[in-house]
Enzyme design. Structure first.
Site, PDB file in Angstrom:
ATOM      1  N   ALA A  24       0.816  -1.221   0.000  1.00  0.00           N
ATOM      2  CA  ALA A  24       0.000   0.000   0.000  1.00  0.00           C
ATOM      3  C   ALA A  24       0.849   1.271   0.000  1.00  0.00           C
ATOM      4  O   ALA A  24       0.508   2.256  -0.676  1.00  0.00           O
ATOM      5  CB  ALA A  24      -0.911  -0.015   1.225  1.00  0.00           C
ATOM      6  N   ASP A 188     -27.989  27.149 -15.802  1.00  0.00           N
ATOM      7  CA  ASP A 188     -29.120  26.478 -16.451  1.00  0.00           C
ATOM      8  C   ASP A 188     -30.168  26.040 -15.447  1.00  0.00           C
ATOM      9  O   ASP A 188     -29.880  25.926 -14.269  1.00  0.00           O
ATOM     10  CB  ASP A 188     -28.599  25.170 -17.062  1.00  0.00           C
ATOM     11  CG  ASP A 188     -28.271  25.326 -18.519  1.00  0.00           C
ATOM     12  OD1 ASP A 188     -28.522  26.399 -19.053  1.00  0.00           O
ATOM     13  OD2 ASP A 188     -27.761  24.341 -19.090  1.00  0.00           O
ATOM     14  N   LYS A 210     -34.770  31.336 -16.895  1.00  0.00           N
ATOM     15  CA  LYS A 210     -35.941  32.210 -16.794  1.00  0.00           C
ATOM     16  C   LYS A 210     -36.005  33.228 -17.929  1.00  0.00           C
ATOM     17  O   LYS A 210     -36.759  34.185 -17.870  1.00  0.00           O
ATOM     18  CB  LYS A 210     -35.898  32.947 -15.454  1.00  0.00           C
ATOM     19  CG  LYS A 210     -36.014  31.990 -14.288  1.00  0.00           C
ATOM     20  CD  LYS A 210     -36.234  32.728 -12.987  1.00  0.00           C
ATOM     21  CE  LYS A 210     -36.228  31.745 -11.832  1.00  0.00           C
ATOM     22  NZ  LYS A 210     -35.256  32.078 -10.813  1.00  0.00           N
ATOM     23  N   THR A 271     -22.342  13.133 -16.317  1.00  0.00           N
ATOM     24  CA  THR A 271     -23.570  13.235 -17.107  1.00  0.00           C
ATOM     25  C   THR A 271     -24.720  12.436 -16.489  1.00  0.00           C
ATOM     26  O   THR A 271     -24.511  11.343 -15.934  1.00  0.00           O
ATOM     27  CB  THR A 271     -23.334  12.779 -18.566  1.00  0.00           C
ATOM     28  OG1 THR A 271     -24.571  12.891 -19.289  1.00  0.00           O
ATOM     29  CG2 THR A 271     -22.839  11.344 -18.664  1.00  0.00           C
TER      30      THR A 271
HETATM   31  C1  LIG Z   1     -30.777  19.293 -22.150  1.00  0.00           C
HETATM   32  S1  LIG Z   1     -30.384  17.703 -21.543  1.00  0.00           S
HETATM   33  C2  LIG Z   1     -28.903  18.044 -20.700  1.00  0.00           C
HETATM   34  C3  LIG Z   1     -28.136  16.803 -20.327  1.00  0.00           C
HETATM   35  C4  LIG Z   1     -26.920  17.118 -19.486  1.00  0.00           C
HETATM   36  N1  LIG Z   1     -25.991  17.929 -20.228  1.00  0.00           N
HETATM   37  C5  LIG Z   1     -26.239  15.856 -18.979  1.00  0.00           C
HETATM   38  O1  LIG Z   1     -25.104  15.548 -19.387  1.00  0.00           O
HETATM   39  O2  LIG Z   1     -26.814  15.211 -18.098  1.00  0.00           O
HETATM   40  C6  LIG Z   1     -31.570  17.558 -20.268  1.00  0.00           C
HETATM   41  C7  LIG Z   1     -31.990  16.119 -20.007  1.00  0.00           C
HETATM   42  O3  LIG Z   1     -31.052  15.459 -19.195  1.00  0.00           O
HETATM   43  C8  LIG Z   1     -31.716  14.512 -18.399  1.00  0.00           C
HETATM   44  N2  LIG Z   1     -31.465  14.838 -16.994  1.00  0.00           N
HETATM   45  C9  LIG Z   1     -30.595  15.750 -16.534  1.00  0.00           C
HETATM   46  N3  LIG Z   1     -30.541  15.740 -15.195  1.00  0.00           N
HETATM   47  C10 LIG Z   1     -31.382  14.772 -14.798  1.00  0.00           C
HETATM   48  C11 LIG Z   1     -31.767  14.260 -13.533  1.00  0.00           C
HETATM   49  N4  LIG Z   1     -31.252  14.711 -12.404  1.00  0.00           N
HETATM   50  N5  LIG Z   1     -32.666  13.246 -13.507  1.00  0.00           N
HETATM   51  C12 LIG Z   1     -33.193  12.753 -14.630  1.00  0.00           C
HETATM   52  N6  LIG Z   1     -32.875  13.198 -15.848  1.00  0.00           N
HETATM   53  C13 LIG Z   1     -31.972  14.191 -15.936  1.00  0.00           C
HETATM   54  C14 LIG Z   1     -33.181  14.601 -18.729  1.00  0.00           C
HETATM   55  O4  LIG Z   1     -33.452  13.648 -19.747  1.00  0.00           O
HETATM   56  C15 LIG Z   1     -33.284  16.000 -19.255  1.00  0.00           C
HETATM   57  O5  LIG Z   1     -34.418  16.163 -20.080  1.00  0.00           O
END
Ligand SMILES: C[S@@+](CC[C@H](N)C(=O)[O-])C[C@H]1O[C@@H](n2cnc3c(N)ncnc32)[C@H](O)[C@@H]1O
Length: 392
Positions: A24, A188, A210, A271
């Site tokens: 370790a 966002d 908004k 993501t």
């Molecule tokens: C415009 S996209 C952006 C994705 C974002 N850039 C990513 O990498 O997660 C938005 C979509 O991401 C998904 N999303 C993002 N955050 C989420 C969450 N906490 N729970 C479920 N879906 C999520 C949903 O499908 C949502 O409509």
């Protein structure tokens, strides 16, 4: 009272450093030695899996230490927690006038490894008089200060920062550090809101969720805002949900900044496509189950001429499908996949507001998922594939 330590920066590139031990402690020491370009020779009857993974970047002798191992060395790390071995290595080092760092008895050692923080060209090494806790505490305080100082150099820059899926703890360390240094934050709807609460009061926060415009106008307003604020000498963080380049329009913003001559930093994020299923107990891949996963946007209906997804190919493939922005078109998406050949009984799940206290998970099959998810509200990630049930 003992004499004070004499601090020194060693230039180890191409110089032999012997590490005794392969467990370790060595696992923690060897990567930094390799980073410094040292010619590392490790002697130990056994090697940790992590160190095996670093071979052949160092020379490995699978045996116990003998004093002649130190011939030609500039430094030795005794990385075994055994005083007898430590004393033997130390004696051989002393005889050859080689500094020896000892894990078994740091007070008997002739050299200590400091707690380190690196910021660009600056390296700060802290020695705590033999107390690692003290040296690490001081190092952490200095690291915080250095982050603030290096933020000054970010004036006029835009950082596209992925904020992760919603849980404020799922932003990256670098993302968090840049956010703390921002003069302006353009956020966002899906960027973790709690992070905004923690900003210094003088930070200008623009909540672009908004904006009273259509999508296209809003995007050009965002691009202009990023460029204008950066040109005014501000450090601008564009905070996005998930990863900036996964359906996040990060690419458009990077282009707008580059065209305006504004430097852009990209900080990838966790993501939702992978993390939201994971937090609902669904791995997007699983050995022996699937070797692929496809992430797609369901924003445009499969029947729309604007859809860029190859639906027939996707229906024929066997891997996991992860649908973002697909809630509205879920029934049509399921239908087109079934008609194209996917088994209607394929397990499926839809996860709303994953990683937050509002998380809701509904499960079903490809045939039933649209009706199962009928009461959900965005944001939702839908997962289709055998992986949905592998963890139970
Ligand atoms: C415009 S996209 C952006 C994705 C974002 N850039 C990513 O990498 O997660 C938005 C979509 O991401 C998904 N999303 C993002 N955050 C989420 C969450 N906490 N729970 C479920 N879906 C999520 C949903 O499908 C949502 O409509």
């Amino acid at each position: 009272m003992s004499s004070p330590d004499y601090p020194l920066g060693l230039r180890l590139a191409g110089r032999r450093v012997v590490v005794v031990g392969g467990g370790a402690i060595a696992t923690r020491r060897v990567p930094a030695l390799l980073d410094a370009g040292a010619d590392v020779v490790l002697v130990s009857p056994a090697l940790s899996p992590a160190l095996q993974g670093l071979l052949p970047r160092f020379t490995y002798h699978e045996r116990v230490f003998t004093p002649s191992d130190l011939d030609g060395a500039w430094l030795v790390h005794c990385a075994v927690d055994d005083p007898t071995a430590g004393a033997a290595v130390s004696a051989a080092a002393e005889e050859r006038r080689i500094f020896c760092v000892r894990a078994d008895d740091r007070h008997a050692a002739t050299a200590w490894t400091p707690a380190v923080t690196r910021h660009g060209q600056v390296t700060v090494a802290v020695l705590g008089g033999g107390s690692p806790r003290l040296s690490m505490g001081v190092r952490d305080r200095i690291a915080g200060l250095l982050s603030e100082i290096s933020a000054d150099r970010l004036a006029g820059t835009v950082a596209l920062v992925g904020g992760g899926p919603g849980d404020p703890e799922l932003i990256t360390v670098k993302g968090r550090r840049l956010l703390n240094a921002a003069d302006v934050v353009v956020a966002d709807r899906l960027a973790p809101g709690v992070l905004l609460d923690e900003l210094r009061p003088e930070v200008e926060v623009l909540d672009v969720a908004k904006l009273p415009y259509g999508a296209a106008a809003a995007q050009s307003f965002i691009n202009e805002t990023l460029v204008d604020r950066a040109r005014a000498g501000k450090f601008v963080v564009r905070l996005k949900g998930g990863d900036p380049f996964v359906f996040g329009r990060g690419g458009e913003e990077a282009i707008a900044c580059s065209e305006a001559g504004v430097p852009v930093l990209v900080v990838p994020g966790v993501t939702s496509a992978i993390s939201v299923p994971a937090l609902a107990g669904i791995p997007v891949t699983h050995r022996g189950v699937t070797h692929e996963f496809t992430v797609l946007s369901g924003h445009v209906a499969p029947s729309s001429p604007e859809s860029l997804v190859d639906w027939p190919a996707l229906a024929r493939a066997r891997g996991t499908i992860v649908v973002l922005m697909g809630l509205r078109h879920l029934a049509e998406i399921a239908d087109v996949l079934i008609r194209g050949g996917r088994n209607p009984e394929t397990p499926a799940a839809a996860v709303q507001e994953g990683s937050t206290s509002q998380q809701v998970v509904v499960r079903g099959t490809l045939a039933s998922i649209a009706s199962a998810a009928a009461d959900l509200r965005t944001p939702v990630v839908t997962v289709i594939g055998e992986v949905v049930t592998v963890l139970g």
